[in-house]
Design a protein around this motif. Structure first.
Motif, short mmCIF file in Angstrom:
data_model
loop_
_atom_site.label_atom_id
_atom_site.label_comp_id
_atom_site.label_asym_id
_atom_site.label_seq_id
_atom_site.Cartn_x
_atom_site.Cartn_y
_atom_site.Cartn_z
N VAL A 33 4.62 -3.84 4.68
CA VAL A 33 5.16 -5.05 4.06
C VAL A 33 2.94 -5.51 3.76
N GLU A 34 2.91 -5.79 5.23
CA GLU A 34 0.93 -5.71 5.42
C GLU A 34 0.43 -4.93 4.83
N MET A 35 1.36 -3.80 4.08
CA MET A 35 0.00 -2.58 3.44
C MET A 35 0.14 -3.00 1.64
N HIS A 36 0.85 -3.55 1.63
CA HIS A 36 0.81 -3.86 0.22
C HIS A 36 0.59 -5.25 0.11
N GLN A 37 0.57 -6.21 0.86
CA GLN A 37 -0.14 -7.65 0.91
C GLN A 37 -1.33 -7.28 0.64
N TRP A 38 -2.40 -6.36 1.86
CA TRP A 38 -3.24 -5.85 1.78
C TRP A 38 -4.06 -5.58 0.62
N ARG A 39 -3.28 -4.54 0.06
CA ARG A 39 -3.40 -4.27 -1.55
C ARG A 39 -4.03 -5.19 -2.74
N LEU A 40 -2.71 -5.74 -2.47
CA LEU A 40 -2.85 -6.91 -3.21
C LEU A 40 -4.07 -7.91 -3.44
N LEU A 41 -4.29 -8.67 -2.36
CA LEU A 41 -5.44 -9.22 -1.84
C LEU A 41 -6.46 -8.99 -2.61
N GLU A 42 -7.22 -7.25 -2.12
CA GLU A 42 -8.28 -6.73 -2.49
C GLU A 42 -7.98 -6.30 -3.97
N ALA A 43 -7.01 -6.24 -4.55
CA ALA A 43 -7.14 -6.75 -6.08
C ALA A 43 -6.59 -8.42 -7.02
N ARG A 76 -3.23 -1.80 -12.03
CA ARG A 76 -3.89 -0.73 -10.55
C ARG A 76 -2.63 -1.03 -9.27
N ILE A 77 -1.61 -2.14 -8.94
CA ILE A 77 -0.69 -1.93 -7.50
C ILE A 77 0.16 -0.69 -8.28
N PHE A 78 0.67 -0.37 -9.38
CA PHE A 78 1.26 0.32 -9.93
C PHE A 78 1.07 2.15 -10.06
N GLY A 79 -0.18 1.72 -9.77
CA GLY A 79 -0.97 3.16 -10.05
C GLY A 79 -1.03 3.19 -11.96
N GLU A 218 5.24 3.61 -6.51
CA GLU A 218 5.95 3.49 -7.15
C GLU A 218 6.15 4.65 -8.11
N PRO A 219 7.17 4.90 -8.87
CA PRO A 219 7.04 6.31 -9.96
C PRO A 219 5.60 6.52 -10.46
N THR A 220 4.96 5.45 -10.89
CA THR A 220 3.79 5.81 -11.62
C THR A 220 2.72 6.50 -10.73
#
Length: 421
Positions: A33-43, A76-79, A218-220
């Motif tokens: 969760v923290e990893m995904h949250q960091w990615r989202l915050l950065e985006a 970006r988040i989903f590649g 994600e699959p993408t």
């Protein structure tokens, strides 16, 4: 809370032991969760999201800065190269339908390699030219390759089935209403590699419902050309009141846009009305909410196993979606389980669900869903058909605490019929 439960003492013991058992897995979920949250915050920060992006458009919806910025963040988040994140997509089935009609043309073939898809897609695919507007009406053929007895893709059968007309190869990530395991992103990566060898020009589509933010990727990220899902499942974070998404390679997202809106308009139109604030905030919260649903599923699997029931996945198994399957073995246990979940709901807790006939199902189905958003699978719900081995499919939960209370309430009712442990 136990004073409200008839079997409070044994449930309290089971709860404490279940919480101890799942502690290592809960920590792994929290790290993800923290990893995904960091990615989202950065985006969000790099996109310069501000109050003006949260405003919504009307009319044709042209030049909607908030919508365009959010869809770049989602891509970006989903590649992915491009994404749609729209209220005009009313469900996951609608998003999938837009993808299939966008990719396929008369004379093409759709091939599902993970067995038959969800029941809701049967009328989309069609069984003949009946004027309904299905794929079959447009001379698009369809085949589904059953999985092997151990739940894997039957590659020998896929090679025999695929042919020059095979334009789209589809993968359903989640188990749906079947007994097979859901497919991990690693397994989907291997599927994509094999598909490229067998049908190098085919478009690989993945139904990604229930899987978003459960794994690192994600699959993408691993080669899928196109994915789709619902915003009242994982990516809406419990705040999206409706909607769906499509993401993938630019060419195929644009094809889906042509089907959803109109050729030439593509993704340029589509007013967002009052949705943007919920969409931005919901997508930002999605990793946390998915994490809560997963923690609840871990607890449910652990305590139900202690009560003597078989669960899939087990509490210590890797997970790729938010669905928890429980083998309840008796119709009265299935009914009691779903009625307990409903009784512990914040909405319609006074309603007592009963098994009833449903279109497309041979057996009566019982459904529990006291949700703030109608049909929202990211909120706690449970259902299952009344046929052996009496499987319950539970998913969602905006907070892990709510899932725990729901399952304890369900177990309290089930214990009236005796314990297996």
């Amino acid at each position: 809370m136990y004073k409200h439960l008839k079997h409070g003492e044994i449930l309290k013991q089971w709860r404490e032991e279940a919480e101890d058992r799942i502690t290592p897995a809960v920590r792994r979920i929290e790290r993800r969760v923290e990893m995904h949250q960091w990615r989202l915050l950065e985006a969000y920060r790099e996109a310069g999201v501000s109050e003006q992006h949260l405003a919504s458009s009307t009319g044709y919806g042209y030049d909607d800065m908030g919508r365009e910025t959010l869809e770049k963040i989602v891509a970006r988040i989903f590649g992915a190269e491009q994404a749609l994140f729209r209220p005009q997509l009313i469900s996951g089935t609608h998003a999938i339908t837009s993808c299939l009609f966008g990719v396929l043309r008369p004379g093409d073939e759709l091939l599902y390699i993970t067995g038959a898809p969800y029941d809701t897609l049967e009328t989309v695919i069609g069984k003949g030219k009946d004027g309904s507007g299905s794929l079959a009406d447009y001379d698009i053929s369809y085949q589904a390759v059953p999985l092997t007895p151990d739940g894997q893709v039957n590659w020998e059968a896929v090679e025999k089935t695929a042919g020059p007309r095979t334009r789209c190869i589809a993968i359903q990530r989640s188990r749906g209403y079947s007994d097979r395991a859901s497919f991990s992103v690693k397994e989907i990566r291997d599927m994509v590699h094999s598909v490229r060898r067998i049908c190098p020009d085919a478009v690989v589509f993945v139904d990604n419902c229930y899987g978003e933010f459960v794994e690192d990727e994600e699959p993408t990220h691993v080669g899928a050309d196109l994915i789709a899902g619902s915003l009242i499942k994982n990516p809406g974070g419990g705040l999206a009141k409706s909607g769906g998404y499509i993401a993938g390679k630019k060419e195929w997202v644009e094809r889906a846009s042509s089907r959803l809106f109109a050729p030439g308009i593509l993704a340029e139109g589509g007013a967002t009305h009052g949705y943007m604030r919920d969409f931005y905030q919901g997508f930002f919260l999605a990793p946390h909410v998915v994490g809560e649903a997963l923690k609840g599923a871990l607890f449910s699997a652990a305590i139900l196993e202690m009560a003597g029931f078989e669960t899939t996945p087990r509490y210590n198994d890797p997970r790729t979606d938010i669905i928890q399957l429980i083998r309840l073995e008796k119709p009265e246990w299935l009914v009691a389980f779903c009625q307990g979940i409903q009784a512990a709901s914040p909405v319609d807790a006074h309603v007592c669900p009963e098994p009833s006939p449903m279109p497309g199902y041979k057996d009566p189905v019982i459904m529990a869903a006291g949700t703030f958003v109608q049909g929202a699978s990211i909120e706690l719900s449970a259902d299952g058909p009344l046929r052996p081995p009496y499987l319950a499919y539970m998913q969602g939960g905006l907070t892990a605490s709510h899932v725990k209370i729901g399952v304890l309430t369900a177990l309290d009712r089930m214990l009236d019929y005796g314990s297996k442990s």
